[in-house]
Design an enzyme around this catalytic site. Structure first.
Site, PDB file in Angstrom:
ATOM      1  N   ASN A   1      -6.080  14.340 -12.586  1.00  0.00           N
ATOM      2  CA  ASN A   1      -5.058  15.320 -12.189  1.00  0.00           C
ATOM      3  C   ASN A   1      -4.185  15.711 -13.381  1.00  0.00           C
ATOM      4  O   ASN A   1      -3.849  16.884 -13.545  1.00  0.00           O
ATOM      5  CB  ASN A   1      -4.185  14.763 -11.063  1.00  0.00           C
ATOM      6  CG  ASN A   1      -4.847  14.925  -9.715  1.00  0.00           C
ATOM      7  OD1 ASN A   1      -4.847  16.008  -9.135  1.00  0.00           O
ATOM      8  ND2 ASN A   1      -5.458  13.861  -9.230  1.00  0.00           N
TER       9      ASN A   1
ATOM     10  N   ASP B   1       5.731   7.549  -0.731  1.00  0.00           N
ATOM     11  CA  ASP B   1       5.125   8.626   0.080  1.00  0.00           C
ATOM     12  C   ASP B   1       6.015   9.169   1.190  1.00  0.00           C
ATOM     13  O   ASP B   1       5.520   9.636   2.211  1.00  0.00           O
ATOM     14  CB  ASP B   1       3.786   8.144   0.705  1.00  0.00           C
ATOM     15  CG  ASP B   1       2.811   7.652  -0.350  1.00  0.00           C
ATOM     16  OD1 ASP B   1       2.804   8.220  -1.463  1.00  0.00           O
ATOM     17  OD2 ASP B   1       2.064   6.705  -0.068  1.00  0.00           O
TER      18      ASP B   1
ATOM     19  N   LYS C   1       3.681   3.021  -9.369  1.00  0.00           N
ATOM     20  CA  LYS C   1       4.933   2.264  -9.208  1.00  0.00           C
ATOM     21  C   LYS C   1       6.007   3.148  -8.577  1.00  0.00           C
ATOM     22  O   LYS C   1       5.883   4.377  -8.606  1.00  0.00           O
ATOM     23  CB  LYS C   1       5.441   1.803 -10.585  1.00  0.00           C
ATOM     24  CG  LYS C   1       4.439   0.974 -11.351  1.00  0.00           C
ATOM     25  CD  LYS C   1       4.440  -0.440 -10.854  1.00  0.00           C
ATOM     26  CE  LYS C   1       3.507  -1.308 -11.692  1.00  0.00           C
ATOM     27  NZ  LYS C   1       3.347  -2.631 -11.155  1.00  0.00           N
ATOM     28  N   LEU C   2       7.063   2.488  -8.086  1.00  0.00           N
ATOM     29  CA  LEU C   2       8.212   3.266  -7.623  1.00  0.00           C
ATOM     30  C   LEU C   2       8.989   3.773  -8.832  1.00  0.00           C
ATOM     31  O   LEU C   2       9.047   3.100  -9.861  1.00  0.00           O
ATOM     32  CB  LEU C   2       9.130   2.391  -6.773  1.00  0.00           C
ATOM     33  CG  LEU C   2       8.674   2.081  -5.344  1.00  0.00           C
ATOM     34  CD1 LEU C   2       9.650   1.116  -4.689  1.00  0.00           C
ATOM     35  CD2 LEU C   2       8.543   3.358  -4.513  1.00  0.00           C
TER      36      LEU C   2
ATOM     37  N   GLY D   1      -6.470   9.789 -14.767  1.00  0.00           N
ATOM     38  CA  GLY D   1      -5.785  10.972 -15.269  1.00  0.00           C
ATOM     39  C   GLY D   1      -6.505  12.291 -15.066  1.00  0.00           C
ATOM     40  O   GLY D   1      -6.243  13.249 -15.798  1.00  0.00           O
TER      41      GLY D   1
ATOM     42  N   HIS E   1      -0.443  12.905  -2.900  1.00  0.00           N
ATOM     43  CA  HIS E   1      -1.066  11.790  -2.185  1.00  0.00           C
ATOM     44  C   HIS E   1      -2.399  12.278  -1.620  1.00  0.00           C
ATOM     45  O   HIS E   1      -2.459  13.374  -1.056  1.00  0.00           O
ATOM     46  CB  HIS E   1      -0.147  11.295  -1.066  1.00  0.00           C
ATOM     47  CG  HIS E   1      -0.680  10.094  -0.374  1.00  0.00           C
ATOM     48  ND1 HIS E   1      -0.616   8.830  -0.930  1.00  0.00           N
ATOM     49  CD2 HIS E   1      -1.334   9.944   0.801  1.00  0.00           C
ATOM     50  CE1 HIS E   1      -1.189   7.961  -0.115  1.00  0.00           C
ATOM     51  NE2 HIS E   1      -1.640   8.615   0.941  1.00  0.00           N
TER      52      HIS E   1
ATOM     53  N   ASN F   1       5.126  14.397  -6.258  1.00  0.00           N
ATOM     54  CA  ASN F   1       3.974  13.483  -6.228  1.00  0.00           C
ATOM     55  C   ASN F   1       2.851  14.105  -5.405  1.00  0.00           C
ATOM     56  O   ASN F   1       3.090  14.981  -4.580  1.00  0.00           O
ATOM     57  CB  ASN F   1       4.384  12.149  -5.597  1.00  0.00           C
ATOM     58  CG  ASN F   1       3.265  11.141  -5.587  1.00  0.00           C
ATOM     59  OD1 ASN F   1       2.530  10.994  -6.580  1.00  0.00           O
ATOM     60  ND2 ASN F   1       3.094  10.433  -4.481  1.00  0.00           N
TER      61      ASN F   1
ATOM     62  N   GLU G   1      -7.291  18.392  -4.926  1.00  0.00           N
ATOM     63  CA  GLU G   1      -6.131  18.069  -5.770  1.00  0.00           C
ATOM     64  C   GLU G   1      -6.115  18.942  -7.016  1.00  0.00           C
ATOM     65  O   GLU G   1      -5.107  19.575  -7.343  1.00  0.00           O
ATOM     66  CB  GLU G   1      -6.183  16.596  -6.182  1.00  0.00           C
ATOM     67  CG  GLU G   1      -6.019  15.656  -5.012  1.00  0.00           C
ATOM     68  CD  GLU G   1      -5.889  14.204  -5.427  1.00  0.00           C
ATOM     69  OE1 GLU G   1      -5.119  13.503  -4.767  1.00  0.00           O
ATOM     70  OE2 GLU G   1      -6.549  13.773  -6.384  1.00  0.00           O
TER      71      GLU G   1
HETATM   72  C1  GRF Z   1      -5.128  10.931  -6.984  1.00  0.00           C
HETATM   73  O1  GRF Z   1      -5.991  10.786  -5.909  1.00  0.00           O
HETATM   74  C2  GRF Z   1      -3.723  11.195  -6.495  1.00  0.00           C
HETATM   75  O2  GRF Z   1      -3.675  11.829  -5.254  1.00  0.00           O
HETATM   76  C3  GRF Z   1      -3.135   9.818  -6.355  1.00  0.00           C
HETATM   77  O3  GRF Z   1      -3.724   9.081  -7.394  1.00  0.00           O
HETATM   78  C4  GRF Z   1      -4.975   9.632  -7.749  1.00  0.00           C
HETATM   79  C5  GRF Z   1      -4.978   9.826  -9.240  1.00  0.00           C
HETATM   80  O4  GRF Z   1      -6.249  10.192  -9.707  1.00  0.00           O
HETATM   81  N1  GRF Z   1      -1.701   9.835  -6.342  1.00  0.00           N
HETATM   82  P1  GRF Z   1      -6.411  10.641 -11.218  1.00  0.00           P
HETATM   83  O5  GRF Z   1      -5.967   9.482 -12.086  1.00  0.00           O
HETATM   84  O6  GRF Z   1      -5.583  11.848 -11.420  1.00  0.00           O
HETATM   85  O7  GRF Z   1      -7.867  10.928 -11.392  1.00  0.00           O
END
Ligand code: GRF
Length: 208
Positions: free
Chosen positions: A30, A160, A101-102, A28, A119, A117, A189
């Protein structure tokens, strides 16, 4: 009287125009960056953190930030409970932040172009089912690529593959270990995802 003013202030605050639910399966970081960015935003607020893993660190981060956090199992998402929570919290936009998950078709249909999303690579490279976490960065290293980065995209029924909204790249040194690549991408990110979410919502691309 004071209580009335407090109540009105609370109500005004709780009814910001745009209301985000974040879905996260893991750590978590992000999600944390997103909570921080929108903490005092005039029109956008994070109202809900949802996770398919009751042990996800993202749940604790949300609770620490005063955001409602709930976990769910397969039955709860497939039978509509999660959908009802989104209605209950009047969610307008969904942000996936490490959700593995989807998203079910019922939620995709209810939020057309309103699910985003991130990636940790430059799609279409290193994407698709099973490409998450360190696997992505190990693949970049194995391929010998000299740059990688992040892709922020709309979500559809495939992993994706939704419309790309933004990509930001960073260099890869030939001697970089996957962990070093991961750290550089993670920083990208945190620096970019909240801003792109804000632009996406306010541009109206993701409006109801
Ligand atoms: C990130 O690298 C994001 O790009 C991907 O999953 C990861 C999540 O990392 N979709 P965090 O849980 O936010 O640290």
């Amino acid at each position: 009287m004071c209580e009335v003013i407090q109540y009105i202030a609370f109500f005004a605050h709780s009814m910001k125009t745009f209301r985000i639910a974040v879905f996260a399966s893991g750590y978590g970081s992000n999600a944390g960056a997103i909570f921080e960015y929108f903490k005092h935003h005039p029109s956008i607020e994070v109202v809900l953190l949802l996770s398919n893993d009751p042990g996800a660190g993202a749940l604790n981060r949300a609770r620490a930030a005063g955001i409602e956090a709930r976990s769910f199992d397969y039955e709860q998402i497939s039978q509509g409970n999660v959908f009802h929570w989104l209605e209950e919290f009047e969610v307008t936009h969904i942000v996936l932040a490490g959700y593995l998950k989807l998203v079910p078709t019922s939620i995709l249909r209810a939020f057309p172009d309103r699910i985003i999303n991130i990636h940790p690579a430059l799609l279409p490279k290193f994407g698709g089912k099973g490409m998450y976490g360190m696997r992505v960065h190990e693949s970049v290293k194995r391929a010998g690529d000299r740059e990688t980065g992040i892709t922020i995209h709309l979500v559809n029924e495939k992993y994706d593959e939704g419309k790309i909204l933004s990509q930001v790249s960073c260099p890869v040194d030939i001697n970089d270990e996957p962990e070093q690549i991961a750290a550089r991408v993670r920083q990208l990110e945190h620096n970019n995802y909240p801003r792109v979410i804000e632009e996406w919502i306010l541009s109206g691309l993701g409006k109801r």
